[in-house]
Design an enzyme around this catalytic site. Sequence first.
Site, mmCIF file in Angstrom:
data_model
loop_
_atom_site.group_PDB
_atom_site.id
_atom_site.type_symbol
_atom_site.label_atom_id
_atom_site.label_comp_id
_atom_site.label_asym_id
_atom_site.label_seq_id
_atom_site.Cartn_x
_atom_site.Cartn_y
_atom_site.Cartn_z
ATOM 1 N N SER A 183 0.828 -1.203 0.000
ATOM 2 C CA SER A 183 0.000 0.000 0.000
ATOM 3 C C SER A 183 0.867 1.260 0.000
ATOM 4 C CB SER A 183 -0.950 -0.033 1.202
ATOM 5 O OG SER A 183 -1.965 0.916 1.066
ATOM 6 N N ASP A 352 -8.243 -5.531 -6.462
ATOM 7 C CA ASP A 352 -7.954 -4.348 -5.639
ATOM 8 C C ASP A 352 -8.390 -3.090 -6.381
ATOM 9 O OD1 ASP A 352 -6.972 -2.385 -4.006
ATOM 10 O OD2 ASP A 352 -4.867 -2.767 -4.459
ATOM 11 N N HIS A 408 -7.070 -5.596 -1.511
ATOM 12 C CA HIS A 408 -6.071 -4.693 -0.951
ATOM 13 C C HIS A 408 -5.993 -4.935 0.564
ATOM 14 C CE1 HIS A 408 -3.643 -0.994 -1.250
ATOM 15 N NE2 HIS A 408 -4.068 -0.754 -0.028
#
Length: 451
Positions: A183, A352, A408
């Site tokens: 991330s 994601d 994610h």
Amino acid sequence: MNKRVSFSGYFRMKSFSGFAKNQCLRPSSIVKTLPGLVGDLPFTLETGYVRIGGSDDDVQLFYYFIESEGSPKDDPLVLWISGGPGCSSIYALLYEIGPLTLNFETSTMEKPILEIVPDSLTKVASIIFLDQPAGSGFSYGKTPEAYITNDTLSAIHVYDFMKKWLVDHPKFLNNPLYLGGDSYSGIVVPMIVQEIYNGNEVGERPQINIKGYTLGNPLTDRSGDYNSRIQFAHNMALLSDAIYESTKKNCHGDYFKVDPNNSLCIHDLQVVDKEDNYMYSYAWANRRDVREALHIREEYGHTEWVQCNRTLQFYFDKKAISYTHDVHSSVGYHQRLTSKKCRALIYSGDHDMAIPYFSTLNWIESLNLSVVDDWRPWFVDDQVAGYTKKYSRGDYKLTFATVKGGGHTAPEYKHKECLSMLKMWLANDTINHVYKEMLLNKSEEDLLFRL
């Protein structure tokens, strides 16, 4: 426990009655047992603090270190950083790649239950899970000024941490080092890797045996990553053709830098927003006995642990309180690393929407690397686990992989597949190797049938 109160936006104050007054202030301690887990830990867990900065604004960075359960003398050393910025590395330890997790079936908020993960990445690597910057997890600063930071300073602090940690743990100086994260760490990790290479080249001590880095679902270019969300949502049938076409038209294809007077665009963008909660880890980390077991310093004892410190996080529509996002794209750092002897693994969950995989693939293609192995499936247990492509330039090698069904971040959704991928890559193998083995043992018709 008292409610948290504000202190110029930098502290999250909380009282913990009965917290150990005589807690040891050694730089590191071995943890033998943990609340929520029956019996002794079957691996070596060390926790500790490393001081960064001058005496006036000391930053105290907290880490969990788990020694490899394989061959600590030879196995790689991995420094893992969570995203946010401001999210605790306990997320990666408990939900992604570590040897512990929470049992959601038997846990309660009053009594979270831990269990051992049989296929942890610590089977083949020693891992440092680092809480950074100050204000993340159990890391803290001694002054309000210590909490004021940015991407550039954060990268420098982690490099400083790594040097000091290796000085204190000299037996790991010769182990190959890899940096990892996911991330928001997609911004910071390439900067840290560049700092390490630069330091080695000018003779900084200790010399760090850096070999490469891995990033999952990485934020890399804020504008490109954000703009790709709308297309991804449409491709996944989350947005109707009508909404997609209206948004593209009214926002002129730019969903990141939106004119505040463009009411049609703003209206169209109010479509999707979601957030996950990890309440059991919150309950566990805020227990007094857990803090005592982890040797959390008394100086931190009045502060509430949170999964992610919102005063540090990045938001597209507002400024963070104490963290300046001074690097809007890390693509240039990846580009400069292509001149080094370096290995990189970039992977993305193909479900994601926060950072769509084709946005990541776009910036990888912009590096203008040579294609070594073109787009092809990779397998776990004879099942397609995703698709991969391998690139190179001189001594720089980059592997990109999608994780089928991963969100994610990917390891939380597809734990077995991601652990298999990471283990193969750390073994200096390529995940294409699995495909090549299958080609030798299976007919083309058999492979096509499974696809």
